[in-house]
Design a protein around this motif. Sequence first.
Motif, PDB file in Angstrom:
ATOM      1  N   THR A 145       0.798  -1.222   0.000  1.00 34.87           N
ATOM      2  CA  THR A 145       0.000   0.000   0.000  1.00 34.87           C
ATOM      3  C   THR A 145       0.838   1.284   0.000  1.00 34.87           C
ATOM      4  O   THR A 145       0.503   2.238  -0.720  1.00 34.87           O
ATOM      5  CB  THR A 145      -0.957  -0.006   1.209  1.00 34.87           C
ATOM      6  N   PRO A 173      -3.190   6.690  -3.072  1.00 35.98           N
ATOM      7  CA  PRO A 173      -4.507   6.069  -2.887  1.00 35.98           C
ATOM      8  C   PRO A 173      -5.551   6.473  -3.919  1.00 35.98           C
ATOM      9  O   PRO A 173      -6.438   5.678  -4.248  1.00 35.98           O
ATOM     10  CB  PRO A 173      -4.906   6.512  -1.469  1.00 35.98           C
ATOM     11  N   LEU A 202      -4.427  -5.685   0.577  1.00 34.93           N
ATOM     12  CA  LEU A 202      -3.459  -4.655   0.954  1.00 34.93           C
ATOM     13  C   LEU A 202      -2.477  -5.177   1.999  1.00 34.93           C
ATOM     14  O   LEU A 202      -2.825  -6.009   2.831  1.00 34.93           O
ATOM     15  CB  LEU A 202      -4.186  -3.437   1.535  1.00 34.93           C
ATOM     16  N   THR A 206       0.278   3.622   5.249  1.00 36.04           N
ATOM     17  CA  THR A 206      -0.753   2.638   4.919  1.00 36.04           C
ATOM     18  C   THR A 206      -2.086   3.010   5.551  1.00 36.04           C
ATOM     19  O   THR A 206      -3.132   2.989   4.890  1.00 36.04           O
ATOM     20  CB  THR A 206      -0.317   1.238   5.390  1.00 36.04           C
TER      21      THR A 206
END
Length: 345
Positions: A79, A84, A106, A129
Amino acid sequence: MTLRFGLVLPIQSIGDDIPTLVDQLRAEVQAAEAAGFDAVFLTEFHQARGGALVSPLLVGAGLLAGTSRIRFGTAVVPTPLHHPVRLAEDVVMLDHMSRGRVILGLGIGHQPPDFRLFGVDRSARVSRTEEAIAVLEQCFSGQPFSHSGEHFEVTGQVTPAPYTAPRPPIWMGAHSAPGLDRSARLADLWLCDPERHIDVVARLAEQYRARCAVHGTTPRVGLFREAWIADSAAECEAEWAPHAMQVHRLYYNVGVYLEEFEPWVTQVQSREDFTLDLLGPGRFLYGSPDEVRATVTEWVGKTGAEYLALRLRHPGGPGHDATLSAIRRFGAEVIGPLGAGVVSP
């Protein structure tokens, strides 16, 4: 809950170039769908010697072509190496293209060279993360949002909203206490890694369930295991196990085996010490159909797992044709008899 089976695909094949491997995997995915596998998965690694499949969501989109039921998942994405918003858009597109057949797995990442390649501070991988998952959730809402955090400053809206409501499932790989808590808080399923012995997995599963109870979430456990099937365990040990061992020697060399879980790591002084007798029990699922079914039943009883993600093929072999046969045999002699018959506690 009924037990489901997934197939973890190789990202390399010695002697085959990338286009050939992709063609082979497309055929293996179609065979897995016919055999009753629920999903296929790709891991994500970078800078592999000789090259390997990267960008698993992109590859997964191609592998699902010609299928109608089987899902595709990542097992797992590191991740911190992904922005994102970009990751969310890729997942949403595959979710629509497949009509709801994507699983986002993930993890926090491991390999220092990969963090250097992406220009990401490895020491911040946990906080990055956690923040990335918070942003992902806002991206998957389909609504305008604004996020200001330590690692990301994001304002806007990701469109379209996911095909899957409210979003595609998120699975997390972890083995540390904080990682198990993160899985309990933020994920829909905890996926154990293939290095931990099944007895260790059982203990970790109990810790994970305890954290789910604290957070008011529903525990779901998945096992990532190496697997093969033949007429006998001896045949598996001769034809398949050396190649699985080669992959796990690499894992050992990069520090994935940990003394807190595997006390024997300090006793391994040479290649000769790292044997199938040491590693195979509790980690490798192989043997005759009767032996495989018995082991699956034992492991599900110990861990309460509802999902087995099995990696049959490794870069050195057995190759494509043998893997197709093994996939079909798993379907007929393991998934068929057990898929509706083994139920997690």
